[in-house]
Motif scaffolding. Sequence first.
Motif, PDB file in Angstrom:
ATOM      1  N   LEU A   1      33.344  34.370  28.271  1.00  0.00           N
ATOM      2  CA  LEU A   1      33.629  33.525  29.339  1.00  0.00           C
ATOM      3  C   LEU A   1      34.895  34.034  30.218  1.00  0.00           C
ATOM      4  N   SER A   2      34.792  34.496  31.347  1.00  0.00           N
ATOM      5  CA  SER A   2      35.877  35.000  32.169  1.00  0.00           C
ATOM      6  C   SER A   2      36.694  33.920  32.996  1.00  0.00           C
ATOM      7  N   ASP A   3      37.797  34.066  33.393  1.00  0.00           N
ATOM      8  CA  ASP A   3      38.588  33.317  34.095  1.00  0.00           C
ATOM      9  C   ASP A   3      37.933  33.076  35.580  1.00  0.00           C
ATOM     10  N   GLU A   4      37.030  33.749  36.068  1.00  0.00           N
ATOM     11  CA  GLU A   4      36.197  33.936  37.152  1.00  0.00           C
ATOM     12  C   GLU A   4      34.929  32.941  37.091  1.00  0.00           C
ATOM     13  N   LYS A   5      34.863  32.209  35.784  1.00  0.00           N
ATOM     14  CA  LYS A   5      34.031  31.515  35.779  1.00  0.00           C
ATOM     15  C   LYS A   5      32.464  32.141  35.527  1.00  0.00           C
ATOM     16  N   GLU A   6      32.483  33.579  35.155  1.00  0.00           N
ATOM     17  CA  GLU A   6      31.445  34.411  34.772  1.00  0.00           C
ATOM     18  C   GLU A   6      31.264  34.060  33.346  1.00  0.00           C
ATOM     19  N   ILE A   7      29.746  34.320  33.145  1.00  0.00           N
ATOM     20  CA  ILE A   7      29.175  34.574  31.644  1.00  0.00           C
ATOM     21  C   ILE A   7      28.578  35.809  31.583  1.00  0.00           C
ATOM     22  N   THR A   8      29.216  36.643  30.455  1.00  0.00           N
ATOM     23  CA  THR A   8      28.582  37.927  30.033  1.00  0.00           C
ATOM     24  C   THR A   8      28.162  37.810  28.836  1.00  0.00           C
ATOM     25  N   THR A   9      27.219  38.783  28.465  1.00  0.00           N
ATOM     26  CA  THR A   9      26.635  38.876  27.195  1.00  0.00           C
ATOM     27  C   THR A   9      27.711  39.814  26.280  1.00  0.00           C
ATOM     28  N   TYR A  10      28.231  39.551  25.292  1.00  0.00           N
ATOM     29  CA  TYR A  10      29.309  40.187  24.620  1.00  0.00           C
ATOM     30  C   TYR A  10      28.459  40.935  23.538  1.00  0.00           C
TER      31      TYR A  10
END
Length: 92
Positions: free
Chosen positions: A30-39
């Motif tokens: 979860l990023s501060d920009e409210k983006e979700i990326t597969t880790y």
Amino acid sequence: MHAILISRDGTHVFTGEQATKNPAVNIFKLSDEKEITTYQQLKGHKFGIIQIVESPVKPYLVSLGSEPDKGLFVWDWVQGTKLTVNKLSKPV
């Protein structure tokens, strides 16, 4: 998805797949920009994942497989490695 957990620091989401042939613990950042990326994807269970628990000591994660798998896995989720696995002998 059958199990879900948000990391203690709120930066990652862990999900456990249930109805797939080769289920995985999926880790999303979860990023501060409210983006979700597969880790990361952690694979090893055979029949599904019913529980995920984050250790108080980072970076350890424990996942429990559903019947008839009953595998108890300990992962280093940052490195993406399986540290140990045991099969439970009692019903879960």
